[in-house]
Design a protein around this motif. Structure first.
Motif, short mmCIF file in Angstrom:
data_model
loop_
_atom_site.label_atom_id
_atom_site.label_comp_id
_atom_site.label_asym_id
_atom_site.label_seq_id
_atom_site.Cartn_x
_atom_site.Cartn_y
_atom_site.Cartn_z
N MET A 206 0.84 -1.20 0.00
CA MET A 206 0.00 0.00 0.00
C MET A 206 0.87 1.25 0.00
N THR A 207 0.52 2.22 -0.77
CA THR A 207 1.28 3.46 -0.85
C THR A 207 1.13 4.26 0.44
N ARG A 208 2.21 4.75 0.98
CA ARG A 208 2.15 5.62 2.14
C ARG A 208 1.64 6.98 1.71
N GLU B 83 -7.38 13.13 -12.04
CA GLU B 83 -7.51 12.94 -10.59
C GLU B 83 -6.46 13.75 -9.85
N ARG B 84 -5.30 13.90 -10.45
CA ARG B 84 -4.25 14.71 -9.83
C ARG B 84 -4.71 16.17 -9.68
N MET B 85 -5.30 16.71 -10.74
CA MET B 85 -5.77 18.09 -10.70
C MET B 85 -6.90 18.25 -9.67
N ARG B 86 -7.78 17.26 -9.62
CA ARG B 86 -8.88 17.29 -8.67
C ARG B 86 -8.35 17.16 -7.24
N ALA C 209 -0.84 13.05 -2.26
CA ALA C 209 0.29 12.14 -2.10
C ALA C 209 0.14 10.90 -2.97
N TYR C 210 -1.08 10.57 -3.33
CA TYR C 210 -1.34 9.38 -4.13
C TYR C 210 -1.06 9.63 -5.61
#
Length: 219
Positions: free
Chosen positions: A1-3, A93-96, A113-114
């Protein structure tokens, strides 16, 4: 899982990092000065990531919600190429995610961060911090168009796109006063980005540069 570092923790780590915008008319930007803040424009360096079998392999994606008075529209989401479509989706999704942190629908900054990595993550967090320091949030609309993906490898891509931010404004958190300004050529922005696919199959933005007033984005 990504931190996923919380927004406050990440801000503490990046407090001294400068928010660097492109040289074309961006050095005087501030949350309460212009109407073109929807996009979360920033720039960051590159970071290598591990390959993954599928661009949509991750099953633990953060849910991003925006306030009812903020609308983002992303045109051209389907190219017919599933890999390019995944790049377009994760870029959106990054922009949102940036706007969700600014508007505090994602106060911990988990989505930032994701969908960001390396210097791009630092720059995005600093962008959010500027709004926090100014006591400002976002309202209005932004439209993203002419989105063109170029696949560099199985795990690297570039995405160039335009933004119409003429209907996006900053808003004072305490008074709810909307800081509207006239529409100018700088309301239209060219974004040049790099994305790298990580081990979970997420196309993370590793570099993003904005050019306000770019000729190819004018209506």
């Amino acid at each position: 899982m990504t931190r996923r570092p919380t927004l406050l923790a990440a801000l503490a780590l990046t407090a001294t990092a400068a928010l660097t915008l492109s040289a074309c008319g961006s050095d005087d930007d501030s949350p309460t000065k212009n109407n073109d803040k929807i996009a979360g424009a920033d720039t960051g360096g590159e970071k290598s990531t591990s390959p993954s079998a599928s661009a949509s392999a991750s099953t633990d994606r953060p849910k991003i919600e925006l306030p009812s008075d903020l609308k983002l529209t992303f045109e051209g989401a389907e190219t017919g190429d599933p890999v390019k479509d995944a790049v377009l989706s994760d870029s959106a999704e990054r922009m949102r995610a940036v706007d969700a942190a600014i508007t505090e629908t994602d106060p911990k900054g988990e989505a930032i961060a994701y969908y960001n990595t390396g210097k791009a993550l630092e720059a995005a967090l600093n962008w959010v911090a500027q709004f926090e320091k100014a006591g400002a949030t976002l309202t209005g609309e932004a439209r993203y168009y002419d989105r063109k993906v170029t696949l560099k490898s199985a795990t690297s891509a570039t995405l160039i796109f335009c933004a119409d931010e003429s209907k996006g404004f900053s808003k004072d958190k305490k008074t709810n006063e909307v800081h509207k300004t006239p529409v100018t050529k700088n309301s239209y922005v060219l974004y040049n980005t790099r994305l790298d696919k990580n081990s979970e199959g997420v196309w993370q933005t590793s570099q993003i540069i904005s050019t306000r007033g770019a000729a190819q984005c004018q209506p």
